[in-house]
Design an enzyme around this catalytic site. Structure first.
Site, PDB file in Angstrom:
ATOM      1  N   ASP A  13       0.818  -1.221   0.000  1.00 43.80           N
ATOM      2  CA  ASP A  13       0.000   0.000   0.000  1.00 43.80           C
ATOM      3  C   ASP A  13       0.851   1.271   0.000  1.00 43.80           C
ATOM      4  OD1 ASP A  13      -2.376  -1.628   0.280  1.00 43.80           O
ATOM      5  OD2 ASP A  13      -1.807  -1.881   2.384  1.00 43.80           O
ATOM      6  N   HIS A  41      -4.468  -2.003  -6.275  1.00 50.88           N
ATOM      7  CA  HIS A  41      -4.036  -0.656  -6.614  1.00 50.88           C
ATOM      8  C   HIS A  41      -5.261   0.143  -7.027  1.00 50.88           C
ATOM      9  CE1 HIS A  41       0.000  -2.090  -6.501  1.00 50.88           C
ATOM     10  NE2 HIS A  41      -0.026  -2.712  -7.662  1.00 50.88           N
TER      11      HIS A  41
END
Length: 346
Positions: A13, A41
């Site tokens: 992340d 994503h």
């Protein structure tokens, strides 16, 4: 032409998707080498004739597909849940992203089935208070099948022995976990239809990759997860089930090490992680809450709140030692703007 690689330096992340999106504008092939649809994503891009800002979520498909001339390759080291493959593809195309003729899947990639996802949840229940906090997408059980040489790969879908092999695997899971609700025969029929739909996407990825290297194609590898979730070098056992480090690029895409060029490590200006496991710089206080809210720290795949804390330079040094980054891409520095004091772990 050397292969460029984007990897996460922390627990994932970090913002790899945004960087891949930018770099992919000048790339011919964007490839995934490991993981499955447990990765995620989120990219905001202008779409349509009016350039309307559109949020695109990628889990299994390479996010380099945002570039209309870029081919997306899902490599042999990835584990693939075929229904999720099509669901993600359909969602992206419904938002205006045309992937026709630009998405390829290795015939050697292992398959994730619904029973893997069920087993994933059962394993977490077994662990009780010591659960890992997986996404319950079946990734771990699928890699377990692969490691025990009992898994099924994409090419098996087109084999006459698929049904027989599938029944045998499911029976093995019933013996291990007890009977759970699962219609084996219905799944076999379902996958007959899915196999026909999937066939146009399937390629011999080894031949494809090496033909592309010889043709001097510009290739970008999109790393999933991050170093600290690597099965060998992460915070074991609180890790994912694949090699997320630089070695996974070579094994997951059949790329010779000498073909690897620039390795870019993406680092968030603070640290986050999802699920259980050690997190030395975690802030279980107002700071952690601020980072979470200002940084919008919620998982793309699960929607879970991410644990937040200060940047850990010890982790970064360790990550750099293993992956050998040539460049570091620092992200989300602006999230720290409102803080009077900024700390790092050393």
């Amino acid at each position: 032409m050397p292969v460029e690689v984007v990897l996460g330096t922390q627990w994932g992340d970090e913002g790899k998707g945004k960087l891949v999106d930018i770099i992919s504008q000048g790339i011919d092939i964007c490839a995934r080498c490991a993981g499955g649809n447990n990765a995620g994503h989120t990219i905001v891009v202008p779409m349509g004739p009016n350039g309307e800002k559109t949020m695109l979520d990628f889990h299994l498909l390479p996010c380099g597909l945002v570039n209309p001339t870029c081919v997306g390759l899902i490599g042999s080291g990835v584990v693939v849940h075929v229904p999720s493959f099509f669901a993600e593809l359909e969602k992206l195309e419904s938002k205006g992203l045309n992937c026709q003729g630009r998405l390829l899947l290795s015939d050697r990639a292992h398959l994730v089935f619904d029973f893997h996802q069920i087993v994933d949840g059962l394993k977490e229940v077994e662990l009780g208070g010591k659960s890992i906090g997986t996404t319950k997408k079946g990734i771990g059980p699928a890699y377990s099948s692969k490691a025990s040489r009992s898994g099924l790969r994409v090419h098996h879908l087109f084999d006459d022995t698929f049904a027989e092999k599938f029944r045998k695997i499911v029976e093995g899971r019933f013996k291990r976990y007890g009977y759970f609700e699962y219609d084996t025969e219905a799944e076999i029929e379902r996958y007959k239809g899915l196999a026909a739909r999937l066939k146009p996407y399937v390629v011999d990825a080894v031949s494809y990759m090496h033909a592309s290297l010889q043709a001097n194609k510009r290739i970008l590898v999109e790393g999933a997860n991050a170093l600290m979730l690597d099965i060998d070098y992460g915070t074991y056992p609180f890790v994912t089930s694949s090699n997320t480090a630089i070695g996974g690029v070579c094994t997951g895409l059949a790329i010779p090490p000498k073909q690897i060029g620039r390795i870019i490590g993406v680092i968030k200006a603070y640290t986050t992680r999802v699920g259980g496991g050690p997190f030395p710089s975690e802030q279980l206080n107002e700071i952690g809450t601020t980072l979470q809210e200002v940084g919008h720290e919620y998982g793309t795949t699960t929607g879970r709140k991410r644990r937040c804390g200060w940047l850990d330079l010890v982790v970064l040094k360790y990550s750099t030692m293993i992956n050998g980054y040539d460049v570091l891409n620092l992200t989300k520095l602006d999230v720290l703007d409102g803080l009077e004091e900024i700390k790092v772990a050393v």
